[in-house]
Design a protein around this motif. Structure first.
Motif, short mmCIF file in Angstrom:
data_model
loop_
_atom_site.label_atom_id
_atom_site.label_comp_id
_atom_site.label_asym_id
_atom_site.label_seq_id
_atom_site.Cartn_x
_atom_site.Cartn_y
_atom_site.Cartn_z
N ALA A 107 0.84 -1.20 0.00
CA ALA A 107 0.00 0.00 0.00
C ALA A 107 0.87 1.25 0.00
O ALA A 107 2.03 1.22 0.41
CB ALA A 107 -0.91 0.00 1.22
N ALA A 108 0.29 2.36 -0.45
CA ALA A 108 1.06 3.61 -0.54
C ALA A 108 1.51 4.09 0.83
O ALA A 108 2.52 4.76 0.96
CB ALA A 108 0.22 4.68 -1.23
N TRP A 109 0.77 3.77 1.85
CA TRP A 109 1.13 4.24 3.18
C TRP A 109 2.03 3.25 3.93
O TRP A 109 2.38 3.47 5.07
CB TRP A 109 -0.12 4.54 4.01
N ALA A 110 2.40 2.16 3.27
CA ALA A 110 3.24 1.16 3.93
C ALA A 110 4.66 1.67 4.15
O ALA A 110 5.27 1.37 5.17
CB ALA A 110 3.26 -0.13 3.12
N ASN A 111 5.19 2.42 3.20
CA ASN A 111 6.54 2.98 3.33
C ASN A 111 6.41 4.45 3.70
O ASN A 111 6.40 5.32 2.84
CB ASN A 111 7.32 2.81 2.02
N ILE A 112 6.35 4.72 4.97
CA ILE A 112 6.13 6.08 5.46
C ILE A 112 7.44 6.85 5.42
O ILE A 112 8.44 6.41 5.97
CB ILE A 112 5.57 6.03 6.90
N GLU A 113 7.40 7.97 4.75
CA GLU A 113 8.59 8.81 4.65
C GLU A 113 8.64 9.83 5.78
O GLU A 113 9.69 10.09 6.34
CB GLU A 113 8.60 9.53 3.30
N ASP A 114 7.49 10.39 6.12
CA ASP A 114 7.45 11.45 7.13
C ASP A 114 6.06 11.47 7.75
O ASP A 114 5.12 10.87 7.22
CB ASP A 114 7.75 12.79 6.45
N THR A 115 5.91 12.16 8.86
CA THR A 115 4.60 12.37 9.48
C THR A 115 4.43 13.85 9.77
O THR A 115 5.39 14.56 10.04
CB THR A 115 4.44 11.58 10.79
N LYS A 116 3.19 14.30 9.72
CA LYS A 116 2.90 15.69 10.07
C LYS A 116 2.99 15.82 11.58
O LYS A 116 2.54 14.95 12.32
CB LYS A 116 1.52 16.08 9.57
N PRO A 117 3.58 16.90 12.07
CA PRO A 117 3.86 17.00 13.50
C PRO A 117 2.63 17.06 14.40
O PRO A 117 2.59 16.42 15.43
CB PRO A 117 4.70 18.27 13.62
N VAL A 118 1.61 17.81 14.02
CA VAL A 118 0.47 18.00 14.91
C VAL A 118 -0.54 16.86 14.79
O VAL A 118 -0.99 16.29 15.78
CB VAL A 118 -0.22 19.36 14.62
N SER A 119 -0.86 16.47 13.55
CA SER A 119 -1.92 15.49 13.34
C SER A 119 -1.40 14.05 13.24
O SER A 119 -2.22 13.13 13.19
CB SER A 119 -2.69 15.83 12.07
N ASN A 120 -0.09 13.84 13.16
CA ASN A 120 0.52 12.51 13.01
C ASN A 120 0.01 11.77 11.77
O ASN A 120 -0.14 10.55 11.79
CB ASN A 120 0.31 11.66 14.26
N VAL A 121 -0.28 12.50 10.71
CA VAL A 121 -0.70 11.89 9.45
C VAL A 121 0.54 11.40 8.72
O VAL A 121 1.53 12.12 8.60
CB VAL A 121 -1.47 12.92 8.58
N HIS A 122 0.50 10.17 8.23
CA HIS A 122 1.64 9.60 7.54
C HIS A 122 1.71 10.12 6.12
O HIS A 122 0.71 10.19 5.41
CB HIS A 122 1.52 8.07 7.48
N LEU A 123 2.92 10.49 5.70
CA LEU A 123 3.16 10.96 4.34
C LEU A 123 4.01 9.93 3.61
O LEU A 123 5.16 9.70 3.98
CB LEU A 123 3.87 12.32 4.36
N PRO A 124 3.47 9.31 2.56
CA PRO A 124 4.26 8.32 1.82
C PRO A 124 5.30 9.00 0.95
O PRO A 124 5.22 10.20 0.67
CB PRO A 124 3.22 7.60 0.97
N SER A 125 6.26 8.22 0.49
CA SER A 125 7.27 8.78 -0.39
C SER A 125 6.65 9.06 -1.76
O SER A 125 5.57 8.56 -2.10
CB SER A 125 8.44 7.82 -0.53
N GLU A 126 7.35 9.85 -2.55
CA GLU A 126 6.83 10.24 -3.86
C GLU A 126 6.68 9.02 -4.79
O GLU A 126 5.72 8.93 -5.55
CB GLU A 126 7.74 11.28 -4.50
N THR A 127 7.60 8.08 -4.70
CA THR A 127 7.50 6.89 -5.55
C THR A 127 6.28 6.05 -5.17
O THR A 127 5.64 5.47 -6.05
CB THR A 127 8.77 6.03 -5.44
N GLU A 128 5.96 5.99 -3.89
CA GLU A 128 4.77 5.23 -3.47
C GLU A 128 3.50 5.89 -3.97
O GLU A 128 2.54 5.21 -4.35
CB GLU A 128 4.74 5.08 -1.95
#
Length: 55
Positions: free
Chosen positions: A21-42
């Motif tokens: 899944a696109a969210w399986a390889n998490i590149e970063d998270t937003k500091p306040v909401s802890n939302v996972h940001l996938p990498s651009e390739t994902e």
């Protein structure tokens, strides 16, 4: 209760595998909401998959 024993036995078995899944390889998270940001390739892979599986 006897007829639910089969259901209870298989409740722990996962139905889907989310390894690709696109969210399986998490590149970063937003500091306040802890939302996972996938990498651009994902994100590209997810868009390509959606585009090829359109009806």
């Amino acid at each position: 209760m006897a007829k639910n024993r089969i259901k209870e036995r298989f409740m722990g078995v996962p139905i889907e595998s989310h390894d690709t899944a696109a969210w399986a390889n998490i590149e970063d998270t937003k500091p306040v909401s802890n939302v996972h940001l996938p990498s651009e390739t994902e994100v590209r892979n997810a868009k390509e998959w959606v585009d090829t599986n359109e009806k």
